[in-house]
Design a protein around this motif. Structure first.
Motif, PDB file in Angstrom:
ATOM      1  N   SER A  38       0.826  -1.204   0.000  1.00  0.00           N
ATOM      2  CA  SER A  38       0.000   0.000   0.000  1.00  0.00           C
ATOM      3  C   SER A  38       0.863   1.258   0.000  1.00  0.00           C
ATOM      4  N   VAL A  39       1.980   1.220   0.724  1.00  0.00           N
ATOM      5  CA  VAL A  39       2.891   2.378   0.719  1.00  0.00           C
ATOM      6  C   VAL A  39       3.450   2.617  -0.691  1.00  0.00           C
ATOM      7  N   LEU A  40       3.823   1.528  -1.382  1.00  0.00           N
ATOM      8  CA  LEU A  40       4.335   1.672  -2.741  1.00  0.00           C
ATOM      9  C   LEU A  40       3.267   2.198  -3.683  1.00  0.00           C
ATOM     10  N   VAL A  41       2.015   1.761  -3.497  1.00  0.00           N
ATOM     11  CA  VAL A  41       0.927   2.273  -4.331  1.00  0.00           C
ATOM     12  C   VAL A  41       0.737   3.765  -4.099  1.00  0.00           C
ATOM     13  N   VAL A  42       0.870   4.198  -2.842  1.00  0.00           N
ATOM     14  CA  VAL A  42       0.759   5.626  -2.539  1.00  0.00           C
ATOM     15  C   VAL A  42       1.865   6.406  -3.249  1.00  0.00           C
ATOM     16  N   TYR A  43       3.074   5.849  -3.276  1.00  0.00           N
ATOM     17  CA  TYR A  43       4.167   6.492  -4.006  1.00  0.00           C
ATOM     18  C   TYR A  43       3.798   6.663  -5.479  1.00  0.00           C
ATOM     19  N   VAL A  44       3.212   5.625  -6.065  1.00  0.00           N
ATOM     20  CA  VAL A  44       2.826   5.701  -7.473  1.00  0.00           C
ATOM     21  C   VAL A  44       1.739   6.758  -7.677  1.00  0.00           C
ATOM     22  N   ILE A  45       0.770   6.803  -6.782  1.00  0.00           N
ATOM     23  CA  ILE A  45      -0.310   7.789  -6.900  1.00  0.00           C
ATOM     24  C   ILE A  45       0.246   9.203  -6.822  1.00  0.00           C
ATOM     25  N   ILE A  46       1.112   9.438  -5.842  1.00  0.00           N
ATOM     26  CA  ILE A  46       1.712  10.775  -5.699  1.00  0.00           C
ATOM     27  C   ILE A  46       2.557  11.114  -6.921  1.00  0.00           C
ATOM     28  N   GLY A  47       3.302  10.125  -7.433  1.00  0.00           N
ATOM     29  CA  GLY A  47       4.118  10.360  -8.622  1.00  0.00           C
ATOM     30  C   GLY A  47       3.275  10.715  -9.835  1.00  0.00           C
ATOM     31  N   LEU A  48       2.155  10.021 -10.019  1.00  0.00           N
ATOM     32  CA  LEU A  48       1.268  10.350 -11.135  1.00  0.00           C
ATOM     33  C   LEU A  48       0.655  11.738 -10.966  1.00  0.00           C
ATOM     34  N   ALA A  49       0.301  12.084  -9.729  1.00  0.00           N
ATOM     35  CA  ALA A  49      -0.253  13.418  -9.484  1.00  0.00           C
ATOM     36  C   ALA A  49       0.763  14.503  -9.814  1.00  0.00           C
ATOM     37  N   ARG A  50       2.025  14.279  -9.468  1.00  0.00           N
ATOM     38  CA  ARG A  50       3.069  15.246  -9.818  1.00  0.00           C
ATOM     39  C   ARG A  50       3.296  15.295 -11.320  1.00  0.00           C
ATOM     40  N   ALA A  51       3.176  14.141 -11.977  1.00  0.00           N
ATOM     41  CA  ALA A  51       3.326  14.120 -13.437  1.00  0.00           C
ATOM     42  C   ALA A  51       2.230  14.929 -14.111  1.00  0.00           C
ATOM     43  N   ILE A  52       1.018  14.886 -13.560  1.00  0.00           N
ATOM     44  CA  ILE A  52      -0.068  15.692 -14.121  1.00  0.00           C
ATOM     45  C   ILE A  52       0.241  17.171 -13.975  1.00  0.00           C
ATOM     46  N   THR A  53       0.845  17.544 -12.864  1.00  0.00           N
ATOM     47  CA  THR A  53       1.228  18.946 -12.663  1.00  0.00           C
ATOM     48  C   THR A  53       2.232  19.410 -13.705  1.00  0.00           C
ATOM     49  N   ALA A  54       3.081  18.491 -14.165  1.00  0.00           N
ATOM     50  CA  ALA A  54       4.116  18.850 -15.139  1.00  0.00           C
ATOM     51  C   ALA A  54       3.577  19.027 -16.555  1.00  0.00           C
ATOM     52  N   VAL A  55       2.308  18.674 -16.779  1.00  0.00           N
ATOM     53  CA  VAL A  55       1.730  18.851 -18.117  1.00  0.00           C
ATOM     54  C   VAL A  55       1.643  20.341 -18.433  1.00  0.00           C
ATOM     55  N   PRO A  56       2.179  20.782 -19.579  1.00  0.00           N
ATOM     56  CA  PRO A  56       2.174  22.221 -19.902  1.00  0.00           C
ATOM     57  C   PRO A  56       0.766  22.797 -19.934  1.00  0.00           C
ATOM     58  N   VAL A  57       0.646  24.023 -19.464  1.00  0.00           N
ATOM     59  CA  VAL A  57      -0.565  24.843 -19.501  1.00  0.00           C
ATOM     60  C   VAL A  57      -1.662  24.270 -18.595  1.00  0.00           C
ATOM     61  N   VAL A  58      -2.129  23.068 -18.889  1.00  0.00           N
ATOM     62  CA  VAL A  58      -3.274  22.519 -18.166  1.00  0.00           C
ATOM     63  C   VAL A  58      -2.883  21.999 -16.790  1.00  0.00           C
ATOM     64  N   GLY A  59      -1.738  21.321 -16.684  1.00  0.00           N
ATOM     65  CA  GLY A  59      -1.354  20.643 -15.461  1.00  0.00           C
ATOM     66  C   GLY A  59      -1.367  21.498 -14.213  1.00  0.00           C
TER      67      GLY A  59
END
Length: 366
Positions: A38-59
């Motif tokens: 579950s801790v590793l899944v949380v890491y993946v979720i947080i990583g994906l959320a940060r990746a969405i932030t990196a999307v130009p303009v929309v993120g």
């Protein structure tokens, strides 16, 4: 003399503590394994959320709750697709089991003829005493039960993940209240930041590499017309999380199935060479290029950790061995008393790779 005795006493106490911790981890594996996953899944979720932030303009404009929601939905979609793929393939295996059982007997008989053992007692014993008493349909029941057990574990992991994401909101406040000394709080944050950066980077990049390997392997197997090519591609991608052994099994399983399905040595050997080449190229060129030295672990330590955690927790331990060992090295490197152990466990002895800050001058303890 006193100093030597104190060191020996520390070693004995450390060994006793390690044995106790190992026994607790072994006895409580049914409890600890879902927690760690579950801790590793949380890491993946947080990583994906940060990746969405990196999307130009929309993120940057996407609110944090929506980012986390999209991450959870993405992971849920992948898990649902994987479960659906496994269930569908189990159903097809049930239908084709009698056909492939006959093919398996035929392949073994061909092998016996090739080695001149057609009339040998060993072949007769193999056919009459073993193969004719084993039905592939009889193996489906335990497989279905295993899939059901995995499904229940996923539900427990999902429950843990939900509460961990809720806890994340107040984690910063909890860290501030751990100690009245700002230096202690800062040191704890340094360790957690280093763990977050290295573990998150490893999981993200390793997942990308495994997806690439799975797609390449699927294309090869589909070109040969191998049954269940999509399923085997998922198996290859998942097994690649396990160092060394995973690559071997990722080639062995589909090739063994190809032997049963095709029986043509040329086709089987060609598929074997192609899958091995894919593993070799991605494992020796793409993997080091993208991963770099993110975990900073010695190859021997990786293999030893695979053996130890696999012995403690079985197959789940093999998947968790590398992240757990990386976290252990990071923690050991923050204390002067255990820093030499971390140096020995590292790849090149340089513990500053991936660190968020220098080790405090008074780090360590008596």
């Amino acid at each position: 003399m006193t100093r030597t005795r104190d060191r020996l006493q520390s070693v004995v106490h450390g060994a006793a503590l390690a044995l106790i911790v190992g026994w607790v981890l072994y006895v409580g594996k049914q409890v600890f394994v879902p927690m760690v996953f579950s801790v590793l899944v949380v890491y993946v979720i947080i990583g994906l959320a940060r990746a969405i932030t990196a999307v130009p303009v929309v993120g940057p404009r996407v609110p944090a709750p929506l980012r986390y929601g999209l991450s959870v939905l993405g992971i849920a979609f992948v898990l649902a697709a994987g479960v659906s793929l496994v269930v569908n393939n189990v159903g097809r295996v049930v239908q084709l089991a009698p056909i492939y059982q006959d093919k398996l007997l035929e392949r073994i008989q061909q092998g016996a003829e090739f080695f001149g053992l057609r009339a040998a007692p060993t072949w007769t014993a193999l056919r009459e005493d073993f193969l004719e008493q084993v039905r592939l349909q009889d193996l489906i029941g335990p497989t279905v039960l295993s899939v059901t057990g995995i499904g229940m574990t996923l539900l427990v992991v999902l429950l843990y993940v939900t509460f961990l994401l809720v806890e994340k909101r107040v984690l910063a406040a909890k860290l501030r209240n751990l100690s009245d000394d700002p230096r202690d709080v800062s040191r704890i944050r340094q360790i957690l930041d280093s763990i977050n950066i290295r573990t998150g980077q490893y999981l993200a990049v390793k997942t990308l590499i495994n997806v690439v390997l799975g797609v390449v392997s699927w294309a090869m197997m589909a070109a040969f017309g191998l049954e269940f090519a999509g399923f085997w591609a998922v198996v290859i991608a998942v097994l690649n999380y396990v160092p060394y052994i995973g690559s071997f099994l990722g080639v062995l399983f589909p090739v063994a199935w190809a032997i049963v399905q095709f029986g043509d040595p040329g086709t089987v050997v060609t598929l074997l060479l192609l899958l091995t080449a894919a593993q070799f190229v991605i494992g020796n060129f793409l993997d080091p290029f993208l991963m770099g030295n993110s975990l900073n672990l010695s190859p021997f330590v990786i293999l030893a950790s695979l053996t130890i955690w696999g012995g403690l927790w079985g197959i789940p331990g093999a998947f968790l061995a590398v992240p757990i060992t990386a976290v252990l090295v990071i923690v050991l490197s923050e204390f002067r008393g255990t820093r030499p152990i971390a140096v020995l466990m590292s790849r090149n002895g340089n513990l500053d790779v991936g660190r968020t800050a220098a080790l405090p001058a008074d780090a360590g303890g008596s």
